[in-house]
Design an enzyme around this catalytic site. Structure first.
Site, short mmCIF file in Angstrom:
data_model
loop_
_atom_site.label_atom_id
_atom_site.label_comp_id
_atom_site.label_asym_id
_atom_site.label_seq_id
_atom_site.Cartn_x
_atom_site.Cartn_y
_atom_site.Cartn_z
N GLY A 181 0.86 -1.23 -0.04
CA GLY A 181 -0.03 -0.09 0.10
C GLY A 181 0.64 1.36 0.14
N HIS A 182 0.23 2.51 -0.21
CA HIS A 182 0.92 3.67 -0.30
C HIS A 182 1.61 4.10 0.99
CE1 HIS A 182 -3.24 5.70 1.04
NE2 HIS A 182 -2.76 4.78 1.59
N GLY A 183 2.61 4.40 0.75
CA GLY A 183 3.69 4.94 1.65
C GLY A 183 4.15 3.94 2.79
#
Lengths: 345, 345, 345
Positions: free
Chosen positions: C240-242
């Site tokens: 996922g993002h980050g």
């Protein structure tokens, strides 16, 4: 963009520190986290955990839910600071887009209908009878099958696939590798062979739907699979044939909505969650990670576990199960003490 | 198609209502559910839950397991009505197919062997030494690597990938984005680095295999990964290197068959199910959703849980665990009462 | 390659059986399992389960951890036989590669920078401002977005996607259909609509990273998603993002690393594992299959269960839960006996 314009756009209340220049003189060029924002960037405070960064922030202004004395810079007070931040971010965001026009290395059927200002990249494919709305963008390798419809301002990223006859609403964002309209998983056991149930339904997406990378929404057997407007699918999500997902729902990575399931509006399915064939989950319900709805739920609420139960109940069961080894020992001791009492009686 | 022809094709017994026209006069044009079928559509009754729709059906005829007085229209009595319905549906189904021939925008290696009447769409790729059987269809972006073999009447939908040397049997349906023959996940820990085990095996699919959208079947390290004939993979399934899946098996979305696992014939793995490295699961076994086989199973049967146990046992454990918080309380009370007895003794 | 050269390359000790020809006279042409290796193939013994195949092996030589009298052929003694085997296998492995040069049916932006000896296949796409290092290979349908960077000797297999601005290190192997840099799943609830948080961060992969077929690594919202050097992702993994994944980590099929999670070096996440938003897992930790880290873990170790606990504890709880139905019965009996005692008191 000027700070006063942003406040007005958001409907936020502006609180200026003493001696600050007027909001109309504050130019905003982008957004950043509290601890990294510079004097031309807007930031936000949406959860208490980040409040410690507030006093030292160098942001041009901060969006927050309640006016704070600790904030050294202009404040944009808004009841939903995270949502307001999202809206401001959108103002500064220019998503990538292929060149407008039909690239000569794309393949577009002679009878396809193309709206105004479409952007069709090399190696994109638009099948016979397909219809693309105004400003639709197809990245390289995107595929729109025969008779499929893609609404205005929708974007298919690289290698995204919209199968035959599938209908996608306006402003959709279909990420790379996602597949809309693969066959549902329908088979009937015979003697010595499995017979395929032809999947003759289709898939329909409302407006403002986002589908993450490599997700799959299968076409229905006899009826269509429906994804409501404003619903968002993470990467690697699976929606089975004939399922109906309501509006404003969110399905996280590896969630599986099985055939003919019914999900209401504003439903959230966390990662690795599942909803079984033909089960229903009402408006506003949430399902925890690694949990599965195995029979229809009538009461909106938070659910967890496999099979899923109300989340509060699941938490109690989990907490109790942690004490199981110790409980076994306690029962062993009870049995011994009771035997002694009985022997002594 | 005429009703009498359909009855004969299925081997079904025809029961005509009084006053009905002769079966040879009833023309069937398609299939539909009981409550939506019109007078030229065939329907079926396969589960008791739908029997309430029988008396009011307007279908041309209904396939069912036992003759019913409640049925107002011609009946096709067949011991497996769902299977019979699947077969009839297939008669009316015309799956989409690219134009026959090799599109000038496809890329086909000079030494690739193409069967009769192949259909190769724009942007499809056929590598050196690859072989396509008669009537093979490649949709746009489909990829057949060097030396790979695709059997007759097989279809690769948009952006499906058959890697180098992989062998696909006849009548396969490989959905969009599926990948056959990516490297298996094989690594060996060293000091300060992980060494890749080259995956030098391949993948072999029997005949009549279906692979869902964005699924992945990895190639083996030293031996081939095998998928038996008539086996069906849902969307987003993963089969690891060197695994062997038998015939007529079904693997549902997000099921993971780990390296060198062995699955028998007619096995069913439900959604999010897993079979661990080198574990075996015998013919006709089923594994419930969100469950994992963690050691070899010798006895065919239904399994559930993580680690998996016989499903009946798992259900008892789940039911008992629901009573755990209450059980803790009961034991607490027992301890208090016993202490009182002991104190009073 | 000669056996003595291989021994030297590996730093392995050679043990020759009496009467064997000198190692410099033994030519090795490949590798194979103990029971299938022929006289020109090297094999290995890495787990006790295969020791029974040692006496009858026909291999040219066997890599093993300790000298064995049961081995009839030359021995390469090495403390990490599986790793040594991996290294030898690599010597004989020639991964497939498109023809060197830019195929005339590829699309490469005028201002893209291409290193020496790149191999760009038909239907591959290299966007404006993208940079490919020396010897980078793009298979058909591979996509490198605007401004993305792919390091030297990296390979993108068919239909792999590297989105705008993503940075891939050297020697990466990105399998078919994998997507690096799709949007993270970030939304904020408003009144009557969900607002997208523009995902303005990117993705950065270190060197020697492998990403399996149809996996997805999302771009960050405000910061980049990072995958450390020598880290390996199986097929169908989601990051996922980050999120930040350390070096030398391994993520198995269907594992989900949620937004802003932090994974240390040498971490292993088994199949269907999950790490929740912003949770940390320290260096060298492992997470069992179908388990999820739901809060930050400080102590390196083995974890299992949902929510995850130390694996030893989880095993005890699972074992105890198997006895739950029986435990319920024991408590029932205790209650009855106690009531009798109390009644009789």
């Amino acid at each position: 963009m000027r700070l006063d314009q942003i406040a007005e756009t958001l409907g936020a209340r502006l609180v200026m520190p003493a001696g600050a220049p007027p909001p109309a003189a504050v130019e905003i060029e982008g957004v950043a986290p509290l601890d990294r924002a510079g004097p031309r960037q807007l930031s936000f405070l949406a959860s208490a955990g980040f409040a410690r960064h507030l006093p030292a922030t160098r942001a041009a202004a901060v969006i927050l839910a309640a006016e704070s004395d600790a904030c050294p810079v202009p404040q944009l007070v808004h009841p939903k600071p995270y949502w307001a931040f999202a809206r401001v971010s959108q103002l500064f965001w220019q998503p990538p887009r292929p060149a407008t026009g039909v690239d000569e290395r794309a393949w577009v059927a002679a009878d396809a209908e193309l709206g105004e200002e479409v952007a069709i990249a090399p190696f994109a494919y638009v099948g016979p009878g397909a219809r693309l709305g105004d400003r639709v963008a197809l990245f390289p390798g995107a595929y729109v099958g025969a008779g499929a419809v893609v609404g205005e301002d929708s974007v298919l990223r690289a290698n995204a696939v919209v199968e035959e006859g599938v209908r996608v609403g306006a402003r959709a964002l279909i990420h790379a590798g996602a597949v809309l309209g693969g066959d549902g998983f329908g088979f009937a056991d015979g003697e010595g062979e499995i017979a395929k149930i032809p999947q003759t339904g289709s898939v329909e997406l409302g407006d403002d739907v986002e589908v993450g990378a490599n997700s799959s929404v299968d076409r229905g057997a006899l009826e269509d699979t429906l994804i409501g407007s404003d619903t968002k699918l993470d990467s690697l999500v699976q929606v089975g044939h004939g399922a109906r997902v309501g509006h404003h729902a969110r399905l996280c990575a590896f969630s599986a909505i099985a055939g003919s399931a019914r999900l209401g509006n504003w439903v959230i399915i966390a990662g690795h969650g599942g909803v079984n064939n033909q089960c229903e989950l009402p408006d506003g319900s949430t399902l925890a990670a690694m949990s599965a709805i195995t029979k229809t739920v009538r009461e909106p609420g938070q659910y967890a576990g496999f099979p899923a139960v109300p989340a509060a109940e699941w938490r109690k069961t989990v907490a109790a199960s942690r004490r199981l080894p110790q409980l076994l020992e306690r029962v062993r001791r009870l049995e011994a003490r009771l035997a002694e009492l009985e022997g002594g009686g």
